[in-house]
Structure formats: C-alpha cells, structure tokens
Write a protein that holds these residues in place. Structure first.
Motif, PDB file in Angstrom:
ATOM      1  N   SER A  15       0.825  -1.210   0.000  1.00  0.00           N
ATOM      2  CA  SER A  15       0.000   0.000   0.000  1.00  0.00           C
ATOM      3  C   SER A  15       0.858   1.257   0.000  1.00  0.00           C
ATOM      4  N   ARG A  16       2.036   1.170   0.640  1.00  0.00           N
ATOM      5  CA  ARG A  16       2.950   2.322   0.675  1.00  0.00           C
ATOM      6  C   ARG A  16       3.829   2.393  -0.567  1.00  0.00           C
ATOM      7  N   GLY A  17       3.740   1.388  -1.429  1.00  0.00           N
ATOM      8  CA  GLY A  17       4.620   1.342  -2.602  1.00  0.00           C
ATOM      9  C   GLY A  17       5.987   0.799  -2.278  1.00  0.00           C
ATOM     10  N   ASP A  18       6.137   0.220  -1.089  1.00  0.00           N
ATOM     11  CA  ASP A  18       7.420  -0.332  -0.645  1.00  0.00           C
ATOM     12  C   ASP A  18       7.494  -1.793  -1.095  1.00  0.00           C
ATOM     13  N   LEU A  19       7.842  -1.996  -2.362  1.00  0.00           N
ATOM     14  CA  LEU A  19       7.816  -3.324  -2.968  1.00  0.00           C
ATOM     15  C   LEU A  19       9.224  -3.817  -3.260  1.00  0.00           C
ATOM     16  N   SER A  20       9.441  -5.093  -3.016  1.00  0.00           N
ATOM     17  CA  SER A  20      10.750  -5.710  -3.234  1.00  0.00           C
ATOM     18  C   SER A  20      10.693  -6.547  -4.510  1.00  0.00           C
ATOM     19  N   PHE A  21      11.288  -6.021  -5.594  1.00  0.00           N
ATOM     20  CA  PHE A  21      11.285  -6.707  -6.885  1.00  0.00           C
ATOM     21  C   PHE A  21      12.661  -7.267  -7.200  1.00  0.00           C
ATOM     22  N   VAL A 182      -6.394  -7.323  -2.225  1.00  0.00           N
ATOM     23  CA  VAL A 182      -6.646  -5.990  -2.777  1.00  0.00           C
ATOM     24  C   VAL A 182      -5.441  -5.083  -2.586  1.00  0.00           C
ATOM     25  N   ALA A 183      -4.914  -5.009  -1.365  1.00  0.00           N
ATOM     26  CA  ALA A 183      -3.810  -4.095  -1.085  1.00  0.00           C
ATOM     27  C   ALA A 183      -2.557  -4.476  -1.862  1.00  0.00           C
ATOM     28  N   ILE A 184      -2.214  -5.772  -1.858  1.00  0.00           N
ATOM     29  CA  ILE A 184      -1.014  -6.213  -2.561  1.00  0.00           C
ATOM     30  C   ILE A 184      -1.212  -6.059  -4.063  1.00  0.00           C
ATOM     31  N   GLY A 185      -2.365  -6.506  -4.559  1.00  0.00           N
ATOM     32  CA  GLY A 185      -2.628  -6.395  -5.984  1.00  0.00           C
ATOM     33  C   GLY A 185      -2.596  -4.967  -6.463  1.00  0.00           C
ATOM     34  N   ARG A 186      -3.256  -4.064  -5.752  1.00  0.00           N
ATOM     35  CA  ARG A 186      -3.297  -2.664  -6.164  1.00  0.00           C
ATOM     36  C   ARG A 186      -1.904  -2.036  -6.107  1.00  0.00           C
ATOM     37  N   GLY A 187      -1.151  -2.374  -5.068  1.00  0.00           N
ATOM     38  CA  GLY A 187       0.195  -1.810  -4.946  1.00  0.00           C
ATOM     39  C   GLY A 187       1.101  -2.215  -6.090  1.00  0.00           C
ATOM     40  N   VAL A 188       1.062  -3.499  -6.473  1.00  0.00           N
ATOM     41  CA  VAL A 188       1.918  -3.966  -7.572  1.00  0.00           C
ATOM     42  C   VAL A 188       1.434  -3.388  -8.901  1.00  0.00           C
ATOM     43  N   LEU A 189       0.131  -3.316  -9.106  1.00  0.00           N
ATOM     44  CA  LEU A 189      -0.404  -2.753 -10.347  1.00  0.00           C
ATOM     45  C   LEU A 189       0.015  -1.290 -10.502  1.00  0.00           C
ATOM     46  N   LEU A 190      -0.018  -0.542  -9.408  1.00  0.00           N
ATOM     47  CA  LEU A 190       0.413   0.850  -9.466  1.00  0.00           C
ATOM     48  C   LEU A 190       1.902   0.945  -9.795  1.00  0.00           C
ATOM     49  N   LYS A 191       2.696   0.076  -9.202  1.00  0.00           N
ATOM     50  CA  LYS A 191       4.134   0.055  -9.465  1.00  0.00           C
ATOM     51  C   LYS A 191       4.425  -0.233 -10.940  1.00  0.00           C
ATOM     52  N   LEU A 192       3.603  -1.084 -11.548  1.00  0.00           N
ATOM     53  CA  LEU A 192       3.789  -1.429 -12.954  1.00  0.00           C
ATOM     54  C   LEU A 192       3.200  -0.380 -13.891  1.00  0.00           C
ATOM     55  N   GLY A 193       2.547   0.631 -13.337  1.00  0.00           N
ATOM     56  CA  GLY A 193       1.972   1.669 -14.182  1.00  0.00           C
ATOM     57  C   GLY A 193       0.773   1.212 -14.982  1.00  0.00           C
ATOM     58  N   VAL A 194      -0.008   0.290 -14.424  1.00  0.00           N
ATOM     59  CA  VAL A 194      -1.177  -0.237 -15.134  1.00  0.00           C
ATOM     60  C   VAL A 194      -2.225   0.864 -15.279  1.00  0.00           C
TER      61      VAL A 194
END
Length: 277
Positions: A15-21, A182-194
């Motif tokens: 949710s914070r955009g703190d994603l580990s890719f 929802v939170a994880i899915g939305r966060g990753v989708l935002l990171k990918l610029g969907v």
C-alpha cells in the motif's frame, strides 16, 4: 511472525509502494517505459525488445499465432513481429515478462509449482479475454489481453515473498482474500503503471460481479477467468464457477451463442496461450 501478521505486513508495504522486486524486473520496467515514449518508433522498439531475449521470443511467437497471423505467413525476426503486433500488444507482452520475472527467484519446489500453475492460468485468461473482447463484448481486445496477463500479479508478488515467511500460504483462501489480495494487488499494479481502466476491471474481478452477456472490460475479464480451463492455485474468487461447470455458461450473441464463438475461436485461444507461455 505468524501467517496473518505476515500477510498484513506485506499488504501494508504494498500500500505504501514499498515493494521488493528482483533486479531483472526493474530492468524490464525501464524497457517498458522506453517503449511507451511517444518518440519510440518501430526500429527503436525492435532494438529494445532484442535486448530482452524472453520478450523477443514472446513477440515473435505471438506474431505467428493464429490471432495475429491469419494469412499464415510467419515472421522470423523481431522487427517484423513488432510491426505486426503493434505497440499495445507489445506492452502486454512486456507485462507478461515482468509478471513471470516476479517469480524468477523462487527456489522452493512447492512455491515454484504454484507460480507455474498461476502463469498457466493467467495465460489462458489473457487469451480468452482477447477473443471474448473481439467477438462478444466488443471492448478493446489488446487491453483485455493485457488485463488477463496482469490480473494475478498480486498473487505472483505474494509467491515471490513467501520464502521469507514460512507457512505464509498455509491458510485457507479467505486469508489471502481478506488480508492481502486488494492491497497487494493494487500496490503492484500501481508500481507497474497499469492504466486506470485496467485497474478498474481487475477491481471488478476482486468484487466478483459481472454481467452476462459481458458489456465492460471487467465483465470480459471475469468471464475469461471463469472459462479458463486451469484455475488459480491460490484461490477461487467468490461465486466463481469450477472448470467443470464453466462449460454450462452460454448465452445468445447476435445470431450465435457463446459456445459457438468459443468453438470457432478454440485454435486462436490455444495459440495465444501457447505464445504467452
């Protein structure tokens, strides 16, 4: 940390955009952004795609699939493939590579098997969504395919983190639905610029509501997910059909039916799914 706490922690980070890719995801994200630049032309796009072997192979494969090669003339190089499929399909293929890369560093055999099953499911949903959009709901087919490719991206991200938290996926599907999806899915989708319309379609899927016959991108994605012959290994959405009962879904479309459309498009769906795999 117990399982539910771990799920909530990962969801809060997302949710914070703190994603580990993985590092290869970041590289492909940069490539995807370059492809989206307005001054990127076919020759430049071909050079960028050739720098990513997996994307290059997928691009040529999908250009030669039944859906894009109706005349039966195969292309044998990336530039010709890019020219045939167009930049929007290329964006979906880049997203497919990114989704696969999310699970690239999984070493646990059980988690690896789930990731492979999830991608088989996603590929079939994407292929079905493209055909349903073109033949049934008349929404944009390339957008529908893209939505199918990324609709389980939150699940791939969860699998990529599961080795850090033993037992993370031991609970029932309601845990993932309630505490993470929802939170994880939305966060990753935002990171990918969907794009927003695709985000909306995937959120409709999370809510589990669709109309028959399908009218919107969300309806199209939901129907494709219900019809996919390989279900998600993580969970079934509320109210979803089983693969066995999906065969009973039918309705009238113009002068035909959904069953007729699917029968006529079976080779297209098969070739599209195979190209994405």
């Amino acid at each position: 940390m117990d399982r539910l706490s771990a799920l909530k922690s990962i969801a809060a980070q997302a949710s914070r955009g703190d994603l580990s890719f993985p590092t290869n995801v970041d590289a492909t994200l940069k490539l995807q952004r370059a492809l989206n630049e307005p001054d990127c032309h076919t020759d430049m796009a071909a050079r960028l795609v050739q720098a990513e072997p997996l994307l290059a192979a997928r691009t040529v494969a999908i250009a030669n699939s039944v859906a894009y090669n109706r005349a039966g003339h195969d292309v044998t190089n990336v530039r010709a493939a890019v020219a045939r499929v167009g930049f929007r399909t290329l964006g979906a293929l880049a997203a497919a590579v990114i989704v696969r890369q999310l699970a690239s560093e999984i070493t646990d055999p059980g988690l690896r098997a789930k990731a492979d099953q999830l991608w088989i499911h996603s590929a079939h949903v994407a292929a079905l969504a493209q055909v349903i959009a073109r033949r049934v709901s008349f929404v944009d087919p390339e957008t529908a395919m893209f939505a199918g490719v990324v609709h389980e991206v939150g699940g791939f991200y969860l699998l990529s983190r599961a080795e850090e938290f033993p037992g993370l996926l031991d609970g029932g599907p309601e845990d993932w639905l309630e505490h993470g999806e929802v939170a994880i899915g939305r966060g990753v989708l935002l990171k990918l610029g969907v794009p927003v319309p695709v985000m909306g379609a995937i959120e409709a899927l999370w809510n589990g509501m669709r109309a028959l016959p399908p009218e919107t991108l969300g309806d199209t994605l939901l129907l494709a997910k219900d019809l996919a012959p390989f279900p998600s290994p993580l969970h079934q959405r509320p109210g979803a059909t089983t693969p066995e009962s999906a065969a009973t879904i039918d309705f009238t479309i113009g002068e035909g039916t959904l069953a007729q459309v699917l029968a006529e498009s079976a080779e297209e769906v098969k070739s599209l799914a195979a190209a994405l795999l």
